[in-house]
Design a protein around this motif. Structure first.
Motif, mmCIF file in Angstrom:
data_model
loop_
_atom_site.group_PDB
_atom_site.id
_atom_site.type_symbol
_atom_site.label_atom_id
_atom_site.label_comp_id
_atom_site.label_asym_id
_atom_site.label_seq_id
_atom_site.Cartn_x
_atom_site.Cartn_y
_atom_site.Cartn_z
ATOM 1 N N ARG A 219 -7.028 2.647 2.312
ATOM 2 C CA ARG A 219 -7.688 1.355 2.073
ATOM 3 C C ARG A 219 -9.051 1.309 2.760
ATOM 4 O O ARG A 219 -9.148 1.460 3.977
ATOM 5 C CB ARG A 219 -6.818 0.216 2.581
ATOM 6 C CG ARG A 219 -7.511 -1.157 2.555
ATOM 7 C CD ARG A 219 -6.587 -2.263 2.987
ATOM 8 N NE ARG A 219 -5.574 -2.496 1.962
ATOM 9 C CZ ARG A 219 -5.787 -3.238 0.882
ATOM 10 N NH1 ARG A 219 -6.964 -3.802 0.691
ATOM 11 N NH2 ARG A 219 -4.831 -3.419 0.006
ATOM 12 N N ASP B 295 0.833 -1.198 0.000
ATOM 13 C CA ASP B 295 0.000 0.000 0.000
ATOM 14 C C ASP B 295 0.869 1.249 0.000
ATOM 15 O O ASP B 295 0.739 2.139 0.847
ATOM 16 C CB ASP B 295 -0.936 0.008 1.217
ATOM 17 C CG ASP B 295 -2.057 -1.006 1.084
ATOM 18 O OD1 ASP B 295 -2.449 -1.315 -0.051
ATOM 19 O OD2 ASP B 295 -2.524 -1.501 2.122
ATOM 20 N N ARG C 52 -7.351 -7.846 1.634
ATOM 21 C CA ARG C 52 -5.959 -7.563 1.328
ATOM 22 C C ARG C 52 -5.586 -7.994 -0.093
ATOM 23 O O ARG C 52 -4.654 -7.459 -0.681
ATOM 24 C CB ARG C 52 -5.045 -8.280 2.324
ATOM 25 C CG ARG C 52 -5.176 -7.794 3.753
ATOM 26 C CD ARG C 52 -4.752 -6.359 3.935
ATOM 27 N NE ARG C 52 -3.386 -6.100 3.484
ATOM 28 C CZ ARG C 52 -2.829 -4.897 3.491
ATOM 29 N NH1 ARG C 52 -3.516 -3.846 3.913
ATOM 30 N NH2 ARG C 52 -1.588 -4.733 3.082
ATOM 31 N N THR D 231 -1.545 3.399 3.088
ATOM 32 C CA THR D 231 -2.351 2.433 3.840
ATOM 33 C C THR D 231 -3.655 3.040 4.343
ATOM 34 O O THR D 231 -4.695 2.373 4.391
ATOM 35 C CB THR D 231 -1.541 1.896 5.035
ATOM 36 O OG1 THR D 231 -0.330 1.302 4.558
ATOM 37 C CG2 THR D 231 -2.339 0.858 5.815
ATOM 38 N N LEU E 241 -3.902 -1.945 -3.610
ATOM 39 C CA LEU E 241 -3.786 -0.598 -4.155
ATOM 40 C C LEU E 241 -3.178 -0.703 -5.548
ATOM 41 O O LEU E 241 -2.133 -1.310 -5.729
ATOM 42 C CB LEU E 241 -2.884 0.235 -3.252
ATOM 43 C CG LEU E 241 -2.565 1.657 -3.715
ATOM 44 C CD1 LEU E 241 -3.731 2.585 -3.399
ATOM 45 C CD2 LEU E 241 -1.296 2.160 -3.028
ATOM 46 N N TRP F 78 -11.827 -1.635 -5.655
ATOM 47 C CA TRP F 78 -12.146 -0.676 -4.601
ATOM 48 C C TRP F 78 -13.423 0.072 -4.952
ATOM 49 O O TRP F 78 -13.676 0.375 -6.119
ATOM 50 C CB TRP F 78 -11.009 0.325 -4.432
ATOM 51 C CG TRP F 78 -9.828 -0.209 -3.681
ATOM 52 C CD1 TRP F 78 -9.466 -1.520 -3.523
ATOM 53 C CD2 TRP F 78 -8.835 0.558 -2.996
ATOM 54 N NE1 TRP F 78 -8.327 -1.616 -2.791
ATOM 55 C CE2 TRP F 78 -7.907 -0.366 -2.454
ATOM 56 C CE3 TRP F 78 -8.640 1.918 -2.791
ATOM 57 C CZ2 TRP F 78 -6.801 0.058 -1.712
ATOM 58 C CZ3 TRP F 78 -7.532 2.343 -2.056
ATOM 59 C CH2 TRP F 78 -6.629 1.413 -1.514
#
Length: 249
Positions: free
Chosen positions: A208, A186, A214, A205, A218, A238
């Protein structure tokens, strides 16, 4: 009001000398992002956002409204092609594939295929740096290729603190530097393409979404033209696309 997320290292400074902030990310805004989009490439050009997505049977190239996240246009890649990075070259768009060894040149207006060329190894990220393209292949190397023929012009090894940096993924060329996502990390790095040295690392990070697994890493970084240090970033599947300012200290 913008949410400011600052990452700093502990240090002691004299009372009359203010502490200098370290690398960090400032969130300027967010818009919805298609959670079914396995993002592999992202680029802003002339007010339009181009997004390449991956997975066999789900790969596509999309034209997206950066203000709303709405997908305005989409073309799909037929199996067994697995889409990867994209970049705009004038009125055309190049799109990589992962292990198929094929780069697709598309018409920017229609998104339709113009031609295909082949290359050795894998295709990961892609960006335009002046009169050349910069391509990543998952290793510690960046390749330089011709924007018309896709012929390779050279390579450079990327190192962070002298150590080769592998899994270089999605790329963005801006200001003479190459910004890169690192697969399964990330964070993004800023690379000097002449030497291969990593000049800065920024941890993202904090962006997120809490309900994103996980495995949905990214990935996707697009510079905002005319706005210093501002980017659009997201990740695979995302639900949000973030506009951020990256501070490198």
């Amino acid at each position: 009001m913008a949410l400011v997320l600052v990452l700093t290292t502990a240090c002691t400074t004299p009372p009359d000398e203010p502490e200098r902030p370290g690398p960090g990310v400032e969130v300027l805004g967010e818009v919805p992002h298609d959670p079914a989009a396995f993002t592999q490439g992202l680029e802003l050009a002339d007010g339009e956002l181009y997004e390449g997505t991956g997975l066999v049977g789900r790969s596509s190239l999309r034209r997206v409204d950066p203000a709303t996240g709405e997908v305005r246009q989409r073309v799909d890649l037929p199996p067994p092609l697995f889409g990867e990075g994209v970049t705009v070259v004038d009125d055309r768009i190049w799109q990589l594939t992962w292990q198929n060894g094929v780069a697709i040149l598309r018409d920017r207006r229609t998104l339709e295929e113009v031609k295909r060329v082949t290359y050795d190894g894998e295709g990961w990220g892609l960006c335009r740096d002046g009169d050349r393209l910069v391509m990543s292949d998952g290793t510690e190397e960046l390749r330089f290729v011709d924007p018309e023929t896709f012929a390779e012009r050279g390579r450079v090894t990327v190192r962070r603190n002298g150590v080769p940096l592998v899994r270089i993924n999605e790329l963005e060329c801006v200001g003479g530097h190459v910004w890169a996502n690192l697969w399964q990390q990330d964070e993004v790095v800023r690379i000097d393409p002449a030497s291969g040295d990593v000049l800065a690392t920024v941890d993202l990070t904090s962006l997120r979404p809490p309900d994103v697994p996980r495995t949905d890493v990214l990935n996707g970084i697009a510079a905002v033209p005319g706005a210093a240090d501002e980017f659009l970033v997201t990740g695979k599947n995302w639900p949000k696309l973030f506009r951020v300012r990256l501070r490198t200290g």
